[in-house]
Write a protein that holds these residues in place. Structure first.
Motif, PDB file in Angstrom:
ATOM      1  N   UNK A 241     -13.826  -2.997  -3.220  1.00  0.00           N
ATOM      2  CA  UNK A 241     -13.282  -1.870  -2.462  1.00  0.00           C
ATOM      3  C   UNK A 241     -11.921  -3.327  -1.415  1.00  0.00           C
ATOM      4  N   UNK A 242     -10.723  -3.253  -0.847  1.00  0.00           N
ATOM      5  CA  UNK A 242     -10.624  -4.239   0.108  1.00  0.00           C
ATOM      6  C   UNK A 242      -9.943  -3.193   1.147  1.00  0.00           C
ATOM      7  N   UNK A 243     -10.037  -2.596   2.125  1.00  0.00           N
ATOM      8  CA  UNK A 243     -10.440  -2.537   3.988  1.00  0.00           C
ATOM      9  C   UNK A 243      -9.387  -4.051   4.188  1.00  0.00           C
ATOM     10  N   UNK A 244      -8.645  -3.051   5.305  1.00  0.00           N
ATOM     11  CA  UNK A 244      -7.244  -3.625   5.852  1.00  0.00           C
ATOM     12  C   UNK A 244      -7.951  -3.781   7.412  1.00  0.00           C
ATOM     13  N   UNK A 245      -7.853  -5.552   7.968  1.00  0.00           N
ATOM     14  CA  UNK A 245      -8.461  -5.699   9.397  1.00  0.00           C
ATOM     15  C   UNK A 245      -7.579  -4.873  10.318  1.00  0.00           C
ATOM     16  N   UNK A 246      -5.913  -5.271  10.029  1.00  0.00           N
ATOM     17  CA  UNK A 246      -5.203  -4.218  11.113  1.00  0.00           C
ATOM     18  C   UNK A 246      -4.732  -3.616  10.703  1.00  0.00           C
ATOM     19  N   UNK A 247      -5.858  -2.639   9.502  1.00  0.00           N
ATOM     20  CA  UNK A 247      -4.759  -0.464   9.339  1.00  0.00           C
ATOM     21  C   UNK A 247      -6.681  -0.677   8.622  1.00  0.00           C
TER      22      UNK A 247
ATOM     23  N   UNK B  90       0.990  -1.108  -0.016  1.00  0.00           N
ATOM     24  CA  UNK B  90      -0.063   0.120  -0.221  1.00  0.00           C
ATOM     25  C   UNK B  90       0.979   1.814  -0.042  1.00  0.00           C
ATOM     26  N   UNK B  91       0.137   2.428  -1.040  1.00  0.00           N
ATOM     27  CA  UNK B  91       1.593   3.307  -1.144  1.00  0.00           C
ATOM     28  C   UNK B  91       1.560   4.150   0.344  1.00  0.00           C
ATOM     29  N   UNK B  92       0.803   4.186   0.866  1.00  0.00           N
ATOM     30  CA  UNK B  92       0.868   5.256   2.732  1.00  0.00           C
ATOM     31  C   UNK B  92       0.997   3.911   3.872  1.00  0.00           C
ATOM     32  N   UNK B  93       1.498   2.742   3.595  1.00  0.00           N
ATOM     33  CA  UNK B  93       1.968   2.259   4.729  1.00  0.00           C
ATOM     34  C   UNK B  93       2.872   2.573   5.494  1.00  0.00           C
ATOM     35  N   UNK B  94       4.036   3.386   4.724  1.00  0.00           N
ATOM     36  CA  UNK B  94       4.968   4.368   5.819  1.00  0.00           C
ATOM     37  C   UNK B  94       4.943   5.041   6.585  1.00  0.00           C
ATOM     38  N   UNK B  95       3.675   6.347   6.130  1.00  0.00           N
ATOM     39  CA  UNK B  95       3.910   7.610   6.451  1.00  0.00           C
ATOM     40  C   UNK B  95       2.636   7.401   7.309  1.00  0.00           C
ATOM     41  N   UNK B  96       1.832   6.181   7.376  1.00  0.00           N
ATOM     42  CA  UNK B  96       0.735   5.882   8.396  1.00  0.00           C
ATOM     43  C   UNK B  96       1.201   5.067   9.891  1.00  0.00           C
ATOM     44  N   UNK B  97       2.348   4.495  10.429  1.00  0.00           N
ATOM     45  CA  UNK B  97       2.072   3.389  10.406  1.00  0.00           C
ATOM     46  C   UNK B  97       1.815   3.772  11.955  1.00  0.00           C
ATOM     47  N   UNK B  98       1.925   4.991  12.738  1.00  0.00           N
ATOM     48  CA  UNK B  98       0.348   4.592  13.453  1.00  0.00           C
ATOM     49  C   UNK B  98      -0.680   5.126  14.037  1.00  0.00           C
ATOM     50  N   UNK B  99      -1.244   4.334  14.019  1.00  0.00           N
ATOM     51  CA  UNK B  99      -2.461   3.963  13.555  1.00  0.00           C
ATOM     52  C   UNK B  99      -3.219   3.512  14.852  1.00  0.00           C
ATOM     53  N   UNK B 100      -2.952   4.129  15.844  1.00  0.00           N
ATOM     54  CA  UNK B 100      -3.321   3.694  16.972  1.00  0.00           C
ATOM     55  C   UNK B 100      -4.593   3.848  17.397  1.00  0.00           C
ATOM     56  N   UNK B 101      -4.620   5.492  17.118  1.00  0.00           N
ATOM     57  CA  UNK B 101      -6.335   6.510  17.715  1.00  0.00           C
ATOM     58  C   UNK B 101      -7.027   5.923  16.552  1.00  0.00           C
TER      59      UNK B 101
END
Length: 332
Positions: free
Chosen positions: A62-68, A22-33
């Motif tokens: 569309x595909x969404x991600x269970x942990x992100x 995914x293109x945005x996997x690195x810029x958005x590593x902190x997704x806890x909130x």
């Protein structure tokens, strides 16, 4: 969260786990909130999931991600009647921490091709709805009303349309100029279709994750139509974007640019081989299409090339005789 399926039993909406490309996997590593159950952003994203699962049209997946849950990937199938027909157009999205106060970040998987004034070769998406273009107030992101589904439908209808040349900024300020630029628009469609074909080749070689099966099934289903469209466009049986869904182009001859023809003559065998490797044809179909590839586009191109060579020699001979006669008369 049940979702509709297409004729290849592909779910239009699904939750997956592989997020690696995914293109945005690195810029958005902190997704806890965003992932914290009960938070406002979490609730809003879950509402988005429900809308997508329930309301996606046949041409959007569309595909969404269970942990992100902050990430999403969508593909739009190019519509008939446009230079994007039969193509696949992938978009990676990321929900910001203050969603929906701010719109999603959107990246087009371009493979280096700029196929639209709104879609850059580096993947930037220029669109009022995500506040990357000015636009009128009602065209911009509205936190209380705008949704990802609305965004995807806007890209499909307003960006990947039948005359993308007029998507450029000048068209908003000089709308009357459209009448005088129809030929430019058609020429742009020819460029777009060729880039659409090049994008297909890239996707067959490197399909985005979680869509590998979808890419294979789509191009197996549409391979014959894509090759027939290339043949019709190259031989002037249809204008780009007007290839019939029934598999037949226009009966009347239309003007085709030499550049488009040469490009499609080059791309046709590449597409053909890629479709064969993709398992698109049975043995008898494959052999027949090989003959068409050899005796159709390529043969016609050779004939045109021979014609140009012969006529070049004829005009050269006429010019030589004319120059000789002119010199003789001048001396006398």
């Amino acid at each position: 969260m049940a979702a509709a399926t297409d004729k290849n039993n592909m779910e239009r909406f699904d939750v997956v786990s592989d997020v690696a490309d995914h293109y945005f996997i690195l810029p958005n590593q902190d997704s806890e909130g965003l992932s914290r159950v009960g938070s406002d952003v979490y609730k809003k994203i879950m509402r988005e999931w429900k809308i997508l699962a329930r309301s996606l049209p046949d041409s959007i997946y569309v595909r969404v991600y269970e942990k992100r849950i902050d990430l999403l990937r969508a593909v739009i199938v190019g519509a008939a009647g446009t230079p994007y027909h039969d193509g696949l157009f992938f978009f990676d999205m990321a929900f910001p921490p203050d969603y929906p106060a701010s719109p999603p970040d959107v990246h087009y998987r371009s493979y280096g091709y700029a196929i639209n004034p709104n879609l850059y070769s580096d993947g930037h998406v220029c669109l009022s709805l995500i506040n990357t273009w000015l636009g009128r107030k009602h065209e911009r992101w509205e936190p209380a009303r705008s949704t990802v589904l609305q965004l995807l439908l806007s890209i499909q209808a307003l960006v990947l349309n039948e005359k993308p040349f007029f998507n450029d900024v000048w068209s908003e300020f000089f709308p009357l100029g459209r009448f005088f630029l129809i030929d430019r628009s058609q020429a742009y469609n020819e460029v777009v279709f060729a880039l659409n074909c090049r994008t297909m080749l890239c996707q067959l070689r490197h399909p985005p994750r979680n869509f590998q099966t979808f890419v294979v099934a789509h191009f197996r289903d549409r391979a014959r139509a894509i090759l027939s469209a290339c043949d019709d466009y190259a031989n002037g049986r249809a204008r780009v974007g007007n290839y019939g869904e029934a598999g037949e182009g226009w009966k009347s001859k239309v003007r085709v640019s030499a550049k488009l023809r040469e490009t499609l003559v080059m791309l046709y065998p590449q597409l053909f081989e890629a479709f064969v490797l993709n398992g698109a044809f049975l043995g008898c179909d494959e052999e027949r299409l090989r003959m068409e590839k050899r005796d159709g586009l390529c043969k016609s191109n050779v004939t045109r090339r021979k014609y140009r060579v012969i006529m070049g020699k004829v005009f050269g001979r006429i010019k030589s005789i004319y120059n000789s006669t002119f010199k003789t008369s001048h001396k006398s």
